[in-house]
Design a protein around this motif. Sequence first.
Motif, PDB file in Angstrom:
ATOM      1  N   ARG A  72     -10.923  -3.799   4.894  1.00 39.95           N
ATOM      2  CA  ARG A  72     -12.340  -4.098   4.697  1.00 39.95           C
ATOM      3  C   ARG A  72     -12.617  -4.938   3.445  1.00 39.95           C
ATOM      4  NH1 ARG A  72     -16.979   0.464   5.304  1.00 39.95           N
ATOM      5  NH2 ARG A  72     -18.667  -0.701   4.310  1.00 39.95           N
ATOM      6  N   TRP A  73     -11.875  -4.685   2.357  1.00 39.68           N
ATOM      7  CA  TRP A  73     -12.122  -5.431   1.110  1.00 39.68           C
ATOM      8  C   TRP A  73     -11.034  -6.465   0.830  1.00 39.68           C
ATOM      9  CZ3 TRP A  73     -14.042  -0.453   1.608  1.00 39.68           C
ATOM     10  CH2 TRP A  73     -15.413  -0.317   1.369  1.00 39.68           C
ATOM     11  N   GLU A  74     -10.187  -6.712   1.830  1.00 44.50           N
ATOM     12  CA  GLU A  74      -9.088  -7.687   1.683  1.00 44.50           C
ATOM     13  C   GLU A  74      -8.302  -7.436   0.399  1.00 44.50           C
ATOM     14  OE1 GLU A  74     -10.669 -11.601   2.241  1.00 44.50           O
ATOM     15  OE2 GLU A  74     -11.333 -11.160   4.282  1.00 44.50           O
ATOM     16  N   LEU A  75      -7.938  -6.171   0.214  1.00 43.17           N
ATOM     17  CA  LEU A  75      -7.185  -5.820  -0.989  1.00 43.17           C
ATOM     18  C   LEU A  75      -5.776  -6.400  -0.909  1.00 43.17           C
ATOM     19  CD1 LEU A  75      -8.130  -2.028  -1.326  1.00 43.17           C
ATOM     20  CD2 LEU A  75      -9.270  -4.017  -2.347  1.00 43.17           C
ATOM     21  N   THR A  76      -5.237  -6.776  -2.063  1.00 44.57           N
ATOM     22  CA  THR A  76      -3.845  -7.218  -2.075  1.00 44.57           C
ATOM     23  C   THR A  76      -2.917  -6.001  -2.175  1.00 44.57           C
ATOM     24  OG1 THR A  76      -3.981  -7.579  -4.448  1.00 44.57           O
ATOM     25  CG2 THR A  76      -4.364  -9.484  -3.041  1.00 44.57           C
ATOM     26  N   ASP A  77      -3.468  -4.857  -2.653  1.00 43.94           N
ATOM     27  CA  ASP A  77      -2.662  -3.630  -2.706  1.00 43.94           C
ATOM     28  C   ASP A  77      -3.581  -2.430  -2.951  1.00 43.94           C
ATOM     29  OD1 ASP A  77      -0.413  -2.092  -2.556  1.00 43.94           O
ATOM     30  OD2 ASP A  77       0.432  -2.718  -4.483  1.00 43.94           O
ATOM     31  N   ALA A  78      -3.080  -1.254  -2.589  1.00 46.58           N
ATOM     32  CA  ALA A  78      -3.817  -0.013  -2.856  1.00 46.58           C
ATOM     33  C   ALA A  78      -2.820   1.110  -3.067  1.00 46.58           C
ATOM     34  CB  ALA A  78      -4.745   0.317  -1.689  1.00 46.58           C
ATOM     35  N   LEU A  79      -3.180   2.070  -3.916  1.00 46.29           N
ATOM     36  CA  LEU A  79      -2.311   3.216  -4.199  1.00 46.29           C
ATOM     37  C   LEU A  79      -3.161   4.475  -4.223  1.00 46.29           C
ATOM     38  CD1 LEU A  79       0.352   4.561  -5.358  1.00 46.29           C
ATOM     39  CD2 LEU A  79      -0.521   3.957  -7.626  1.00 46.29           C
ATOM     40  N   VAL A  80      -2.691   5.516  -3.556  1.00 49.60           N
ATOM     41  CA  VAL A  80      -3.351   6.822  -3.629  1.00 49.60           C
ATOM     42  C   VAL A  80      -2.287   7.864  -3.960  1.00 49.60           C
ATOM     43  CG1 VAL A  80      -4.650   8.599  -2.384  1.00 49.60           C
ATOM     44  CG2 VAL A  80      -5.067   6.179  -1.863  1.00 49.60           C
ATOM     45  N   ILE A  81      -2.513   8.643  -5.013  1.00 53.66           N
ATOM     46  CA  ILE A  81      -1.627   9.770  -5.328  1.00 53.66           C
ATOM     47  C   ILE A  81      -2.514  11.015  -5.379  1.00 53.66           C
ATOM     48  CG2 ILE A  81      -0.026  10.800  -6.997  1.00 53.66           C
ATOM     49  CD1 ILE A  81       0.522   7.997  -8.095  1.00 53.66           C
ATOM     50  N   HIS A  82      -2.137  12.073  -4.681  1.00 55.53           N
ATOM     51  CA  HIS A  82      -2.922  13.313  -4.722  1.00 55.53           C
ATOM     52  C   HIS A  82      -1.964  14.481  -4.869  1.00 55.53           C
ATOM     53  CE1 HIS A  82      -6.131  16.141  -4.112  1.00 55.53           C
ATOM     54  NE2 HIS A  82      -6.988  15.212  -3.749  1.00 55.53           N
TER      55      HIS A  82
ATOM     56  N   MET B 168       0.844  -1.187   0.000  1.00 58.35           N
ATOM     57  CA  MET B 168       0.000   0.000   0.000  1.00 58.35           C
ATOM     58  C   MET B 168       0.884   1.243   0.000  1.00 58.35           C
ATOM     59  SD  MET B 168      -2.751   0.993   2.879  1.00 58.35           S
ATOM     60  CE  MET B 168      -1.687   1.967   3.913  1.00 58.35           C
ATOM     61  N   ARG B 169       0.550   2.195  -0.865  1.00 57.39           N
ATOM     62  CA  ARG B 169       1.358   3.408  -0.929  1.00 57.39           C
ATOM     63  C   ARG B 169       0.470   4.636  -1.041  1.00 57.39           C
ATOM     64  NH1 ARG B 169       4.745   3.728  -5.606  1.00 57.39           N
ATOM     65  NH2 ARG B 169       3.252   2.217  -6.384  1.00 57.39           N
ATOM     66  N   VAL B 170       0.908   5.705  -0.379  1.00 57.41           N
ATOM     67  CA  VAL B 170       0.202   6.973  -0.409  1.00 57.41           C
ATOM     68  C   VAL B 170       1.217   8.037  -0.783  1.00 57.41           C
ATOM     69  CG1 VAL B 170      -0.711   8.718   1.163  1.00 57.41           C
ATOM     70  CG2 VAL B 170      -1.636   6.402   1.225  1.00 57.41           C
ATOM     71  N   ARG B 171       0.920   8.840  -1.782  1.00 51.33           N
ATOM     72  CA  ARG B 171       1.856   9.911  -2.177  1.00 51.33           C
ATOM     73  C   ARG B 171       1.141  11.237  -2.309  1.00 51.33           C
ATOM     74  NH1 ARG B 171       4.040   6.971  -7.188  1.00 51.33           N
ATOM     75  NH2 ARG B 171       4.068   9.058  -8.049  1.00 51.33           N
ATOM     76  N   VAL B 172       1.715  12.278  -1.714  1.00 49.04           N
ATOM     77  CA  VAL B 172       1.180  13.630  -1.832  1.00 49.04           C
ATOM     78  C   VAL B 172       2.274  14.444  -2.493  1.00 49.04           C
ATOM     79  CG1 VAL B 172       0.254  15.605  -0.567  1.00 49.04           C
ATOM     80  CG2 VAL B 172      -0.122  13.284   0.285  1.00 49.04           C
ATOM     81  N   GLN B 173       2.005  15.002  -3.654  1.00 44.79           N
ATOM     82  CA  GLN B 173       3.078  15.647  -4.401  1.00 44.79           C
ATOM     83  C   GLN B 173       2.575  16.807  -5.244  1.00 44.79           C
ATOM     84  OE1 GLN B 173       3.941  11.914  -6.535  1.00 44.79           O
ATOM     85  NE2 GLN B 173       3.325  12.928  -8.463  1.00 44.79           N
ATOM     86  N   GLN B 174       3.504  17.710  -5.531  1.00 43.10           N
ATOM     87  CA  GLN B 174       3.186  18.848  -6.381  1.00 43.10           C
ATOM     88  C   GLN B 174       3.335  18.451  -7.853  1.00 43.10           C
ATOM     89  OE1 GLN B 174       5.286  22.283  -5.039  1.00 43.10           O
ATOM     90  NE2 GLN B 174       3.979  23.666  -6.180  1.00 43.10           N
ATOM     91  N   ALA B 175       4.316  17.621  -8.131  1.00 44.84           N
ATOM     92  CA  ALA B 175       4.649  17.255  -9.507  1.00 44.84           C
ATOM     93  C   ALA B 175       3.547  16.417 -10.152  1.00 44.84           C
ATOM     94  CB  ALA B 175       5.952  16.470  -9.509  1.00 44.84           C
ATOM     95  N   PRO B 176       3.436  16.525 -11.482  1.00 47.65           N
ATOM     96  CA  PRO B 176       2.492  15.650 -12.187  1.00 47.65           C
ATOM     97  C   PRO B 176       2.923  14.193 -12.045  1.00 47.65           C
ATOM     98  CG  PRO B 176       3.415  17.325 -13.668  1.00 47.65           C
ATOM     99  CD  PRO B 176       4.198  17.386 -12.399  1.00 47.65           C
TER     100      PRO B 176
END
Lengths: 81, 148
Positions: free
Chosen positions: B70-80, B1-9
């Motif tokens: 909750r959904w037994e995900l094998t992975d998740a990624l959020v970039i904002h 699982m990864r979460v990234r908050v960034q200015q760059a495209p």
Amino acid sequence: MDVLYFAWVRERIGLPKERVETTAVTVAELIEELMARDERYAAAFGDLSALRVALDQELAEFDAPLSGVREVAFFPPMTGG
Amino acid sequence: MRVRVQQAPFDFGEEANGFARDAGAAGAVVTFTGVVREADAGAMTVMEIEHYPGMTEKALQKIATEAVARWELTDALVIHRYGRLQPGDQIMMVATAAQHRVAAFEAAEYLMDYLKSRAPFWKKEILADGAADWVAAKEADEDALTRW
């Protein structure tokens, strides 16, 4: 404690962040103290239904206690996504 | 699982492919990307996104952790992204991987619903004539949380 302001709250008060020495027990008491300072604060905190608060980066209620809190942030409802 | 908050495209294709590859034999991968909308009158020239460094990462991490459990995900990624964006720019993306598509779709919707109203981002629209307006939160977005 550090008090942070975001979005239009920051614009209305004219500061992103300030250090506040207070004896306020709850968030609501802190807001009263700030509103008494001048009209910029009074305008920013005039309608609490349009505001949210986070204590040490966790969303909280206005009646939450401030004991042990190092960072308070005020901002409008979030608009991510 | 990864979460990234960034200015760059970010490169949506590259991120989606990398995510799907790393998800291995998950079975189902769902991706969503949000794009800055052209204002109705075509008047908006810039969208400025402000965020609360520190709290943003924590909030996104919490939302993603919930979805994975909750959904037994094998992975998740959020970039904002934050900063100044223009119509047509990609603002954010989510990706979910699960054994079956229903879980992957639902988890992606959950991530979107929560990061709209529970991640500390604020959008400001700057119009061609220089006028600027903070985007108001929609009641429908808050209501959307009740379905979970």
